[in-house]
Structure formats: C-alpha cells, structure tokens
Design an enzyme around this catalytic site. Structure first.
Site, mmCIF file in Angstrom:
data_model
loop_
_atom_site.group_PDB
_atom_site.id
_atom_site.type_symbol
_atom_site.label_atom_id
_atom_site.label_comp_id
_atom_site.label_asym_id
_atom_site.label_seq_id
_atom_site.Cartn_x
_atom_site.Cartn_y
_atom_site.Cartn_z
ATOM 1 N N LYS A 42 35.414 64.796 46.813
ATOM 2 C CA LYS A 42 34.151 65.924 46.076
ATOM 3 C C LYS A 42 32.935 64.542 45.783
ATOM 4 O O LYS A 42 31.772 65.261 46.019
ATOM 5 C CB LYS A 42 34.165 66.583 46.163
ATOM 6 C CG LYS A 42 35.355 67.446 45.887
ATOM 7 C CD LYS A 42 35.938 68.671 45.771
ATOM 8 C CE LYS A 42 36.715 69.581 45.653
ATOM 9 N NZ LYS A 42 37.503 70.251 44.654
ATOM 10 N N GLU A 98 31.144 55.421 48.286
ATOM 11 C CA GLU A 98 31.876 56.510 46.655
ATOM 12 C C GLU A 98 30.433 56.994 45.857
ATOM 13 O O GLU A 98 29.646 56.040 45.789
ATOM 14 C CB GLU A 98 33.110 55.334 46.138
ATOM 15 C CG GLU A 98 34.115 56.031 46.305
ATOM 16 C CD GLU A 98 34.732 56.870 45.514
ATOM 17 O OE1 GLU A 98 33.767 57.559 45.273
ATOM 18 O OE2 GLU A 98 35.565 56.542 44.896
ATOM 19 N N ASP A 99 31.109 57.949 44.902
ATOM 20 C CA ASP A 99 30.540 58.115 43.702
ATOM 21 C C ASP A 99 30.032 56.798 42.609
ATOM 22 O O ASP A 99 29.262 56.345 42.297
ATOM 23 C CB ASP A 99 31.001 59.601 42.930
ATOM 24 C CG ASP A 99 32.555 59.255 43.062
ATOM 25 O OD1 ASP A 99 32.981 58.508 42.747
ATOM 26 O OD2 ASP A 99 32.826 60.938 42.056
ATOM 27 N N ASP A 102 35.548 52.348 38.843
ATOM 28 C CA ASP A 102 36.133 52.223 37.950
ATOM 29 C C ASP A 102 37.173 51.380 38.174
ATOM 30 O O ASP A 102 36.557 49.849 37.033
ATOM 31 C CB ASP A 102 36.367 53.220 37.585
ATOM 32 C CG ASP A 102 37.026 53.721 35.922
ATOM 33 O OD1 ASP A 102 36.405 52.435 35.090
ATOM 34 O OD2 ASP A 102 37.314 54.650 35.619
ATOM 35 N N PHE A 151 32.441 58.414 29.825
ATOM 36 C CA PHE A 151 32.491 59.025 31.098
ATOM 37 C C PHE A 151 31.138 59.829 31.270
ATOM 38 O O PHE A 151 30.960 60.008 30.797
ATOM 39 C CB PHE A 151 33.763 59.993 30.585
ATOM 40 C CG PHE A 151 34.569 60.595 31.569
ATOM 41 C CD1 PHE A 151 35.119 59.837 32.383
ATOM 42 C CD2 PHE A 151 33.843 61.974 32.168
ATOM 43 C CE1 PHE A 151 35.960 60.217 33.525
ATOM 44 C CE2 PHE A 151 34.282 62.405 33.215
ATOM 45 C CZ PHE A 151 35.250 61.648 34.258
ATOM 46 N N ASP A 158 32.444 64.492 38.364
ATOM 47 C CA ASP A 158 32.257 65.585 37.367
ATOM 48 C C ASP A 158 34.039 65.110 36.528
ATOM 49 O O ASP A 158 33.804 64.240 36.253
ATOM 50 C CB ASP A 158 33.301 66.813 38.495
ATOM 51 C CG ASP A 158 34.389 65.697 38.920
ATOM 52 O OD1 ASP A 158 34.758 65.147 39.128
ATOM 53 O OD2 ASP A 158 35.995 67.286 38.297
ATOM 54 N N ARG A 164 28.758 68.517 38.662
ATOM 55 C CA ARG A 164 28.635 67.977 39.930
ATOM 56 C C ARG A 164 27.603 67.973 40.141
ATOM 57 O O ARG A 164 26.640 67.519 41.244
ATOM 58 C CB ARG A 164 29.443 68.538 41.107
ATOM 59 C CG ARG A 164 30.956 67.875 40.996
ATOM 60 C CD ARG A 164 31.812 67.851 41.863
ATOM 61 N NE ARG A 164 33.310 67.997 42.008
ATOM 62 C CZ ARG A 164 33.992 66.686 41.956
ATOM 63 N NH1 ARG A 164 33.393 65.339 42.296
ATOM 64 N NH2 ARG A 164 35.502 66.911 41.757
HETATM 65 P P1 IMP Z 1 38.959 54.389 40.331
HETATM 66 O O1 IMP Z 1 39.913 54.461 41.627
HETATM 67 O O2 IMP Z 1 39.512 54.457 39.058
HETATM 68 O O3 IMP Z 1 38.148 52.718 40.564
HETATM 69 O O4 IMP Z 1 37.902 55.621 40.107
HETATM 70 C C1 IMP Z 1 37.300 56.095 41.483
HETATM 71 C C2 IMP Z 1 36.988 57.704 41.093
HETATM 72 O O5 IMP Z 1 37.121 58.608 40.163
HETATM 73 C C3 IMP Z 1 35.851 58.166 40.930
HETATM 74 O O6 IMP Z 1 35.696 58.171 42.513
HETATM 75 C C4 IMP Z 1 35.320 59.394 40.447
HETATM 76 O O7 IMP Z 1 36.353 60.052 41.066
HETATM 77 C C5 IMP Z 1 36.759 58.924 39.355
HETATM 78 N N1 IMP Z 1 36.184 58.547 38.041
HETATM 79 C C6 IMP Z 1 35.610 57.272 37.546
HETATM 80 N N2 IMP Z 1 35.163 56.854 36.434
HETATM 81 C C7 IMP Z 1 34.374 58.107 36.469
HETATM 82 C C8 IMP Z 1 33.450 58.788 35.177
HETATM 83 O O8 IMP Z 1 33.357 57.920 34.125
HETATM 84 N N3 IMP Z 1 32.827 59.806 35.449
HETATM 85 C C9 IMP Z 1 33.494 60.896 36.590
HETATM 86 N N4 IMP Z 1 34.263 60.457 37.091
HETATM 87 C C10 IMP Z 1 35.178 59.481 37.289
HETATM 88 MG MG MG Z 2 36.496 62.946 40.536
#
Ligand code: IMP
Ligand code: MG
Length: 179
Positions: A42, A98-99, A102, A151, A158, A164
């Site tokens: 979301k 994507e948001d 990470d 974070f 979220d 959000r």
């Molecule tokens: P990744 O697979 O580690 O790159 O993570 C991607 C997903 O993790 C994102 O779409 C977010 O939903 C969540 N995410 C990663 N870092 C953060 C953060 O700092 N705050 C909130 N959500 C995060």
């Molecule tokens: Mg998330």
C-alpha cells in the site's frame, strides 16, 4: 501522529516540486511507448497518485501487493505476492512504482518477475532511496530523494500500518518502535 515524528525530511512543497520533475522525465522517456505503471500496495499509493498526474503521455495503471516486512522495521528477505497485476505484461514497458528502496529485496524480486513475463522493459521508480540499507545490486531508475538509514514514515510509508496519511516525509522517533 505529529508527536511521534523526530524531524521532517521533506515538506509537501518539496515533494510536489520533485514529483513534478520525475513526471516530466518519465513523460519524455516513454513517449510513443505502451507503458504500464505498477504501483506496489500500500506504501506507493500516495506517491503513485501524485506522480501519475504529472505524466502527460497515456499510461495504464495496475497494482500489486507484496509482503516482506510484517510489523517490524527490518526486511525479512522473503517476498510474497498477495495480489498480482491483471494486465498482460508481455511486450509492455513496465514502470514499477514503490515508496522506498531499502534492502532492494522486494524490487529485485519484482523486476525479475516482470522480466520472466516478457515485459519489453522494466524500470524502477521510487520516491525514496535508502542506499545504506542495500543488500542487493538493485538501483532505481527514477528516484525522488535519498534518505538516511533511519525509519521513515509519511506520504504512504507506514510503521505497523500507521502514519501513511501524513502529508510530509519524516523520521519516526526511535522510542516509538524500540519498546
Ligand atoms: P526492501 O525490500 O528492503 O527494499 O523494502 C521495501 C519495502 O520496505 C518498502 O516498500 C517499504 O514498505 C518498506 N520500508 C523500507 N524502509 C522503510 C522505512 O524506512 N519506512 C517505512 N517502510 C519502509
Ligand atoms: Mg510498508
């Protein structure tokens, strides 16, 4: 919600300005192509709605829901598809929206998934990039801003389903999740 935010990283005005620039570049790069934007539910919803309205070429919308986090603040490394797209991806130019990137695990999985479905191309658009968190070789193609290894919440992002709807991007106070 405001009391849980340590500091604001990007205001509504800064977000608007940067998102307009991203929309302009995407419109230029994809002119004349069959494009599908795939928003990842979301977290990407708020950014998706704003960036799409800055794109001036025809573009189809689709959505996927994946889970990799649960309630915590660190990636588990496992990606599960909870809702798939309903567009036939073969031959289409896909932009995954994507948001935040990470670890990169979610996007690496999704990118390969769309390549297997014979997309004409797959690019990644994310509002935020957290380069220090990276555990894969994934890089974004259209990035709004880099963020520090903290974070982040707001504007779609979220913590345990909350924050959000904050209209800006901020760092969540550690005491909120280190309990
Ligand atoms: P990744 O697979 O580690 O790159 O993570 C991607 C997903 O993790 C994102 O779409 C977010 O939903 C969540 N995410 C990663 N870092 C953060 C953060 O700092 N705050 C909130 N959500 C995060
Ligand atoms: Mg998330």
């Amino acid at each position: 919600m405001k009391n849980d935010i340590e500091r604001i990283l990007f205001t509504e005005e800064q977000l608007d300005k940067r998102i307009a620039e991203l929309g302009e570049v995407i419109s230029r790069d994809y002119a004349g192509k069959k494009v599908v934007a795939v928003g990842i539910l979301k977290g990407a919803v708020v950014f998706f709605a704003d960036v799409m309205r800055k794109i001036t070429i025809p573009i189809k919308f689709d959505f996927m829901a994946v889970s990799s986090y649960g309630r915590g603040t660190k990636s588990t490394g496992t990606v599960k598809i909870l809702k798939d797209v309903d567009t036939d991806i073969a031959g289409k130019h896909v932009i995954i929206v994507e948001d935040i990137i990470d670890s990169g695990l979610t996007l690496k999985y999704l990118k390969e998934n769309f390549e297997h479905r014979k997309a004409a191309s797959v690019k990644l658009c994310a509002l935020l990039d957290k380069p220090e968190g990276r555990r894969t070789d994934i890089t974004g193609d259209y990035i709004g801003f880099n963020v520090p290894n903290e974070f982040i919440v707001g504007y779609g992002l979220d913590y345990a389903g909350k924050y959000r709807n904050l209209p800006y991007i901020g760092v969540l106070k550690k005491e909120v999740y280190e309990k």
